[in-house]
Design a protein around this motif. Structure first.
Motif, short mmCIF file in Angstrom:
data_model
loop_
_atom_site.label_atom_id
_atom_site.label_comp_id
_atom_site.label_asym_id
_atom_site.label_seq_id
_atom_site.Cartn_x
_atom_site.Cartn_y
_atom_site.Cartn_z
N THR A 42 -8.27 1.65 2.01
CA THR A 42 -7.58 0.38 2.17
C THR A 42 -8.29 -0.77 1.45
O THR A 42 -7.66 -1.59 0.80
CB THR A 42 -7.42 0.06 3.66
OG1 THR A 42 -6.70 1.13 4.27
CG2 THR A 42 -6.65 -1.21 3.89
N GLN A 75 -0.29 3.00 -4.91
CA GLN A 75 -1.44 3.15 -5.80
C GLN A 75 -1.54 4.56 -6.40
O GLN A 75 -1.32 5.55 -5.73
CB GLN A 75 -2.75 2.83 -5.05
CG GLN A 75 -3.12 3.80 -3.93
CD GLN A 75 -2.44 3.52 -2.61
OE1 GLN A 75 -1.72 2.54 -2.45
NE2 GLN A 75 -2.66 4.39 -1.64
N THR A 76 -1.84 4.60 -7.70
CA THR A 76 -2.10 5.85 -8.41
C THR A 76 -3.23 5.61 -9.40
O THR A 76 -3.30 4.53 -10.02
CB THR A 76 -0.86 6.36 -9.18
OG1 THR A 76 -0.42 5.33 -10.07
CG2 THR A 76 0.27 6.72 -8.24
N ASN A 108 11.96 -1.47 6.84
CA ASN A 108 12.03 -1.37 5.39
C ASN A 108 13.45 -1.44 4.83
O ASN A 108 13.71 -2.11 3.85
CB ASN A 108 11.36 -0.07 4.93
CG ASN A 108 9.85 -0.16 5.00
OD1 ASN A 108 9.27 -1.22 4.90
ND2 ASN A 108 9.20 0.98 5.21
N LEU A 143 2.52 9.20 8.91
CA LEU A 143 2.20 8.76 7.55
C LEU A 143 0.70 8.94 7.28
O LEU A 143 -0.11 8.79 8.19
CB LEU A 143 2.58 7.29 7.36
CG LEU A 143 4.07 6.97 7.47
CD1 LEU A 143 4.29 5.47 7.36
CD2 LEU A 143 4.86 7.71 6.39
N ALA A 203 9.08 1.88 -5.13
CA ALA A 203 9.52 2.04 -3.74
C ALA A 203 10.38 0.87 -3.27
O ALA A 203 11.39 1.06 -2.59
CB ALA A 203 8.31 2.20 -2.82
N GLN A 232 0.83 -1.20 0.00
CA GLN A 232 0.00 0.00 0.00
C GLN A 232 0.87 1.26 0.00
O GLN A 232 1.93 1.30 0.63
CB GLN A 232 -0.91 -0.01 1.23
CG GLN A 232 -2.22 0.70 1.00
CD GLN A 232 -3.29 0.25 1.97
OE1 GLN A 232 -3.33 -0.91 2.36
NE2 GLN A 232 -4.15 1.15 2.36
N GLY A 233 0.39 2.27 -0.71
CA GLY A 233 1.14 3.50 -0.88
C GLY A 233 1.60 3.70 -2.31
O GLY A 233 1.87 4.80 -2.74
N THR A 268 -7.34 5.15 -2.61
CA THR A 268 -6.44 4.99 -1.47
C THR A 268 -7.12 4.31 -0.28
O THR A 268 -6.44 3.80 0.61
CB THR A 268 -5.88 6.36 -1.07
OG1 THR A 268 -5.10 6.86 -2.17
CG2 THR A 268 -4.96 6.29 0.14
N VAL A 325 -1.92 7.35 6.57
CA VAL A 325 -2.61 6.06 6.51
C VAL A 325 -3.87 6.13 7.37
O VAL A 325 -3.98 6.96 8.27
CB VAL A 325 -1.70 4.91 6.99
CG1 VAL A 325 -0.51 4.74 6.06
CG2 VAL A 325 -1.22 5.15 8.42
#
Length: 313
Positions: A58, A13-14, A163, A195, A281, A10-11, A56, A197
């Protein structure tokens, strides 16, 4: 040359992601159609023409990112590059489901339905505003864990995503996460920021979502993947279906051990990692973890043809 396929979380997405793949490759289009049918709605319309805020959410982002990843994989297959080109697969959080679908352990339809359930369950586990996540930049896992311990003050606060060597995400009760942002700066973090979220993923507050996934996964067929999965919560390869099922439940509240997963892949002889789907990413994280591993992002038709050409000759 040993290669791994990895799948974003997740993150990434566009709006518009995967549309060019669907237009260029019938097999990619078929993935979006299959996901639409599995969910009983036109998720593809939201992905390609909807509002970013809606995408976005979830419950939408998770199956949407999986669909885009699988569409990219089908495009690769159409160019003659299949799962046989990879020695193992891995994914970041929801990307683990994409990885399992890519490796044939889960059907695309079941994966879409599971991710819709997972997205809703994770959103509903904690009332909006009561949880948060923050990225701590410039701190390693041990330092981030020390920050979490100091900032918790009796609230839930955990290192949720390890990460790369300089980026750890903490997750938990909003007040504790806000304290962690300040404590991290005192511990030498280059930056610490909340963040955007909607829920505190990968911490103990997600326990209701873990139980929901346990029930959902109990009714789904999982077979041994075509190549091993490097699991988030273990940072090592697994292939046994019952183990995979249990780890997908554990993953909801457990940490995403991405740094260790990449280190494991490198130690197992992986010299090249392809990021299949939206964004780049994970490729950036891989480079910060192990510069000896080459990376390639495969998310557009041009990426697909370049990737296929790289294996020819």
């Amino acid at each position: 040359m040993s290669r791994a396929f990895v799948f974003p979380g997740q993150g990434a997405q566009t709006v518009g992601m995967g549309r060019d793949l669907a237009e260029a490759y019938p097999a990619a289009r078929a993935v979006f159609d299959e996901v639409d049918e599995a969910l009983g709605e036109k998720l593809s319309t939201l992905i390609w023409e909807g509002a970013q805020d809606d995408l976005t959410l979830t419950e939408n982002a998770q199956p949407a990112l999986m669909a885009t990843s699988l569409a990219a994989l089908r495009a690769l297959e159409a160019e003659g590059v299949g799962l046989a080109a990879a020695a193992m697969v891995a994914g970041h959080s929801l990307g683990e489901y994409s990885a399992l679908a890519a490796a044939g352990a889960l059907s695309v339809a079941d994966t879409a339905r599971l991710l819709r359930i997972r997205g809703r369950a994770m959103q509903e586990a904690v009332p909006v505003g009561e949880g948060a996540m923050a990225a701590l930049l410039g701190l390693d896992l041990a330092a981030a864990q020390a920050v979490a311990e100091e900032a918790a003050e009796g609230d839930v606060l955990q290192a949720a995503n390890d990460n790369d060597p300089g980026q750890v995400v903490v997750s938990g009760a909003r007040a504790a996460v806000e304290r962690a942002v300040e404590v991290a700066k005192a511990h030498g973090a280059k930056r610490a920021m909340l963040l955007p979220v909607s829920a505190p993923f990968h911490c103990a507050l997600m326990e209701p979502a873990a139980r929901a996934m346990e029930a959902a996964l109990a009714d789904v067929t999982i077979v041994a993947p075509g190549v091993p999965l490097v699991a988030n919560v273990r940072a090592e390869a697994v292939s046994d279906p019952d183990t995979i099922r249990a780890l997908l439940v554990e993953q909801v509240t457990g940490a995403v051990r991405w740094r260790e997963s990449v280190e494991y892949m490198g130690g197992a002889g992986v010299t090249e990692i392809w990021e299949i789907g939206a964004g780049k990413a994970l490729s950036g994280m891989v480079r910060r973890i192990d510069r000896s591993i080459a990376t390639r992002a495969v998310g557009t038709p041009a990426d697909v043809t370049a990737a296929a050409e790289s294996l020819q000759g």
